[in-house]
Design an enzyme around this catalytic site. Structure first.
Site, PDB file in Angstrom:
ATOM      1  N   ALA A  73       0.908  -1.230  -0.268  1.00 39.39           N
ATOM      2  CA  ALA A  73      -0.187  -0.069  -0.148  1.00 39.39           C
ATOM      3  C   ALA A  73       0.956   1.112  -0.127  1.00 39.39           C
ATOM      4  O   ALA A  73       1.911   1.168   0.590  1.00 39.39           O
ATOM      5  CB  ALA A  73      -0.780  -0.041   1.147  1.00 39.39           C
ATOM      6  N   ARG A  80       0.665   7.831  -7.108  1.00 37.44           N
ATOM      7  CA  ARG A  80       1.251   8.390  -8.403  1.00 37.44           C
ATOM      8  C   ARG A  80       2.292   9.014  -8.305  1.00 37.44           C
ATOM      9  O   ARG A  80       2.530  10.061  -9.170  1.00 37.44           O
ATOM     10  CB  ARG A  80      -0.137   8.770  -9.138  1.00 37.44           C
ATOM     11  CG  ARG A  80      -1.207   8.031  -9.424  1.00 37.44           C
ATOM     12  CD  ARG A  80      -2.420   8.641 -10.384  1.00 37.44           C
ATOM     13  NE  ARG A  80      -3.514   9.030  -9.764  1.00 37.44           N
ATOM     14  CZ  ARG A  80      -4.269   8.312  -8.816  1.00 37.44           C
ATOM     15  NH1 ARG A  80      -3.839   6.804  -8.541  1.00 37.44           N
ATOM     16  NH2 ARG A  80      -5.416   8.658  -8.472  1.00 37.44           N
ATOM     17  N   ARG A  81       3.201   8.665  -7.287  1.00 36.79           N
ATOM     18  CA  ARG A  81       4.478   9.632  -7.050  1.00 36.79           C
ATOM     19  C   ARG A  81       5.834   8.498  -6.908  1.00 36.79           C
ATOM     20  O   ARG A  81       6.628   8.872  -6.897  1.00 36.79           O
ATOM     21  CB  ARG A  81       4.513  10.514  -5.992  1.00 36.79           C
ATOM     22  CG  ARG A  81       3.446  11.668  -5.953  1.00 36.79           C
ATOM     23  CD  ARG A  81       3.339  12.348  -4.851  1.00 36.79           C
ATOM     24  NE  ARG A  81       4.514  13.004  -4.416  1.00 36.79           N
ATOM     25  CZ  ARG A  81       4.470  13.783  -3.276  1.00 36.79           C
ATOM     26  NH1 ARG A  81       3.242  14.004  -2.536  1.00 36.79           N
ATOM     27  NH2 ARG A  81       5.579  14.213  -2.878  1.00 36.79           N
ATOM     28  N   GLY A  82       5.423   7.289  -7.579  1.00 42.35           N
ATOM     29  CA  GLY A  82       6.552   6.199  -7.914  1.00 42.35           C
ATOM     30  C   GLY A  82       6.707   5.379  -6.663  1.00 42.35           C
ATOM     31  O   GLY A  82       7.628   4.506  -6.726  1.00 42.35           O
ATOM     32  N   GLY A  84       4.887   2.842  -5.260  1.00 47.11           N
ATOM     33  CA  GLY A  84       4.872   1.460  -5.826  1.00 47.11           C
ATOM     34  C   GLY A  84       6.001   0.748  -6.598  1.00 47.11           C
ATOM     35  O   GLY A  84       6.333  -0.394  -6.414  1.00 47.11           O
ATOM     36  N   GLU A 106      -2.190 -12.577  -4.931  1.00 48.22           N
ATOM     37  CA  GLU A 106      -3.781 -12.498  -5.427  1.00 48.22           C
ATOM     38  C   GLU A 106      -4.050 -10.948  -5.098  1.00 48.22           C
ATOM     39  O   GLU A 106      -3.483 -10.298  -4.062  1.00 48.22           O
ATOM     40  CB  GLU A 106      -4.426 -13.309  -4.442  1.00 48.22           C
ATOM     41  CG  GLU A 106      -4.504 -13.025  -3.050  1.00 48.22           C
ATOM     42  CD  GLU A 106      -4.897 -14.032  -2.360  1.00 48.22           C
ATOM     43  OE1 GLU A 106      -5.659 -13.683  -1.298  1.00 48.22           O
ATOM     44  OE2 GLU A 106      -4.920 -15.377  -2.503  1.00 48.22           O
ATOM     45  N   ASN A 111      -9.091  -3.957  -8.458  1.00 44.58           N
ATOM     46  CA  ASN A 111      -8.163  -3.196  -8.220  1.00 44.58           C
ATOM     47  C   ASN A 111      -7.071  -2.920  -9.298  1.00 44.58           C
ATOM     48  O   ASN A 111      -6.056  -3.643  -9.257  1.00 44.58           O
ATOM     49  CB  ASN A 111      -7.106  -3.835  -6.902  1.00 44.58           C
ATOM     50  CG  ASN A 111      -6.259  -2.818  -6.454  1.00 44.58           C
ATOM     51  OD1 ASN A 111      -6.018  -1.761  -7.049  1.00 44.58           O
ATOM     52  ND2 ASN A 111      -5.792  -3.145  -5.264  1.00 44.58           N
ATOM     53  N   TYR A 118       1.490  -4.614 -11.549  1.00 43.10           N
ATOM     54  CA  TYR A 118       1.992  -5.816 -11.402  1.00 43.10           C
ATOM     55  C   TYR A 118       2.524  -6.287 -12.842  1.00 43.10           C
ATOM     56  O   TYR A 118       3.459  -6.858 -13.169  1.00 43.10           O
ATOM     57  CB  TYR A 118       1.143  -6.921 -10.796  1.00 43.10           C
ATOM     58  CG  TYR A 118       0.798  -6.616  -9.339  1.00 43.10           C
ATOM     59  CD1 TYR A 118       1.929  -6.378  -8.562  1.00 43.10           C
ATOM     60  CD2 TYR A 118      -0.373  -6.781  -8.453  1.00 43.10           C
ATOM     61  CE1 TYR A 118       1.768  -6.225  -7.190  1.00 43.10           C
ATOM     62  CE2 TYR A 118      -0.559  -6.639  -7.308  1.00 43.10           C
ATOM     63  CZ  TYR A 118       0.591  -6.249  -6.365  1.00 43.10           C
ATOM     64  OH  TYR A 118       0.307  -6.008  -5.073  1.00 43.10           O
TER      65      TYR A 118
END
Length: 151
Positions: A73, A80-82, A84, A106, A111, A118
């Protein structure tokens, strides 16, 4: 581009992590569940920091040469700032160092943002579990074979 720092999650991080969790998921993990994961020898819990603030986290299990992503998370004000992408890059580095060949996860079928992230990292959908979640939503099972991309 923002600069982030990665480190292992600690018990003192739980108030910030649980706040992010509650703001990110319809059915969030409890503090107790994070505490159990911190004690789990199979689990690796990592936090991403920006200026000392926890802005994201990842929970992955390392089991028999495979990794299972259990939770990821990003804080709402850092989406949206990198974050992830940073977490995934660092995860792939960790898994390479641990000689892990396959990653499994999973994800809720709805989502779309997570699925897109991914897929950018080479994950493919293996199957769909109908009605998997308590609210009846389907889960997509995804995998990424790291052995195919190694030298």
């Amino acid at each position: 581009m923002e600069s982030y720092v990665l480190r292992p999650m600690a018990g003192d991080d739980l108030p910030a992590v649980v706040a992010i969790e509650q703001g990110s998921h319809q059915h969030p993990w409890s503090r107790h569940l994070f505490e159990r994961e911190l004690e789990n020898p199979l689990a690796r819990l990592l936090v991403a920091l920006s200026g000392g603030e926890i802005v994201g986290y990842l929970c992955v299990w390392l089991v028999a040469g495979e990794a299972e992503i259990h939770n990821v998370a990003t804080a709402a004000h850092f989406q949206r700032r990198g974050v992830g992408t940073f977490l995934m890059r660092e995860l792939f580095n960790l898994l390479h160092d641990e000689n892990i060949e396959r990653i499994l996860l999973e994800v809720r079928a709805s989502n779309v943002a997570a699925i897109r992230l991914y897929q950018q990292w080479g994950f493919e959908t293996s199957s769909r579990r109908k009605g998997y979640y308590q609210d009846g939503e389907d889960a997509l099972l995804m995998h990424c074979d790291l052995s195919l991309s190694s030298d």
